[in-house]
Design a protein around this motif. Structure first.
Motif: not given
Length: 388
Positions: A52-57, A68-77, A105-109, A146-150
């Motif tokens: 219920r944090s509002g940060w959903l992985p 093979h993993l080429l790239a990744c990003a820590p992202m949350y809805a 929204k999506l948040q890369v952070a 979704l409206s946006s990604a940041h």
């Protein structure tokens, strides 16, 4: 899929544990602990993110046809804009007043951490540029409706590449101390004007005279007793500043300590053997990152001593290029922490909102640069011709 055709696939993951730690860290590198698998796992395991944090992985993983993993990003809805430190509340309010739906929204952070560093994590052997992830994240935003990604507190190189891929660019400011090869704290003071040098010496002297025992602890030196006390300090700060629930819970701190070991650096003040104030830092390859501070006592200059001066001591001793003290507080300038730009980039799906935000940012960027120029004139460092 982005920049390479159908052999690349982007998947989203509801837990960092769904991606193997060696795979993730091969992309993240070891330089910045805030994007490490261990840091993100401590957030999720403690319940500080998820639930219920509002940060959903929704961690993004870009793989080739062989898996093979080429790239990744820590992202949350995100269901809100708290804990980000790049403020878009005004954008959300305007869009929703006009009948739109800004959240989720999506948040890369790095959650709750206004720490600059890599966000689009490329495996060094991938051969990919940042554009591949920029395109993939924008596509994910569109497909999820979704409206946006940041992407917040990214590197300048990522910011440039995201701008070239059509993302809207934003800048902010923080205050960092730069190590000019100082041999000691007194050596650093010698670079300051006489008045500023005397003021800092007086502040350190007064902090020492308050009767506290001041310690710098790392890794295993930080015990459960310290973590329990530090959570009280952290709560005292959040209650005083914002009057609401803290982002990080009591379970997070010992998990962080166990996961990151000697990369955790805690400056503490003790009174009669009990911790009464503390400043938490994480150690990277190129910087000491100041994060959280709190106290249950009010003593002259103790905040400056634990947060700023002892961090400088540590950086000089360990030959670190800089200390990053975060945003807010022009008082940091007088203690040798000078303004530097920070970077974020924003993908806005709705054409009307995108135009409005773009116009706002076109005005905000030069204003921020002017503000940094003005703040830089307050520097405590001696200028040519100044008396020592």
């Amino acid at each position: 899929m982005p920049d390479g055709g159908p052999e690349l696939s982007l998947t989203l993951h509801r837990a960092i544990a769904e991606i193997a730690a060696p795979e993730w860290d091969a992309c993240a590198g070891g330089g910045n602990p805030f994007v490490s698998h261990a840091f993100l796992q401590a957030l999720e395991e403690s319940g500080s993110t998820g639930g219920r944090s509002g940060w959903l992985p929704q961690h993004a993983a870009l793989r080739d046809a062989g898996g093979h993993l080429l790239a990744c990003a820590p992202m949350y809805a995100k269901a809100h804009s708290y804990g980000e430190y790049v403020f878009d509340h005004g954008w959300a309010d305007a869009f929703e007043r006009a009948g739109g739906r800004y959240y989720p929204k999506l948040q890369v952070a790095a959650p709750f951490s206004p720490v600059p560093g890599p966000r689009l994590l490329l495996h060094p052997a991938s051969g990919l540029g940042f554009g591949a992830m920029a395109q993939g994240l924008a596509q994910a935003c569109r497909q999820l409706d979704l409206s946006s990604a940041h992407v917040t507190f990214c590197t300048e190189a990522e910011w440039t590449a995201l701008g070239e891929a059509g993302w809207l660019q934003r800048i902010g400011t923080q205050f960092h101390w730069t190590n000019a090869g100082y041999a000691s704290f007194d050596d650093f003071l010698g670079a300051l004007s006489s008045r500023k040098r005397k003021a800092i010496r007086r502040e350190r002297r007064d902090a020492e005279a308050s009767g506290f025992v001041l310690k710098t602890l790392r890794g295993h030196e930080i015990t459960p007793r310290h973590w329990a006390a530090f959570h009280r300090f952290y709560k005292a700060t959040t209650d005083k500043k914002w009057g609401r629930s803290a982002y990080l819970n009591a379970r997070f701190w010992p998990l962080l300590g166990a996961a990151l070991g000697d990369r955790v650096v805690l400056m503490v003040a003790e009174q009669d053997g009990e911790p009464v104030a503390g400043a938490l830092n994480l150690l990277g390859d190129e910087a000491l990152y100041g994060r959280n501070w709190g106290a249950v006592v009010d003593a002259p200059f103790l905040h400056f001593e634990l947060c700023y001066y002892r961090a400088i001591d540590f950086a000089i001793e360990h030959r670190l290029p800089r200390v990053e003290a975060g945003a807010q507080g022009e008082h940091k300038i007088q203690r040798g922490y000078l303004p530097v730009p920070t970077y974020s980039a924003h993908w806005i799906e709705h054409a009307g909102l995108r135009r409005a935000v773009a116009q706002f940012l076109d005005q905000e960027r030069p204003a921020m640069l002017r503000e940094m120029e003005a703040l830089a004139t307050l520097s405590p460092f001696r200028r040519d011709g100044d008396e020592g």
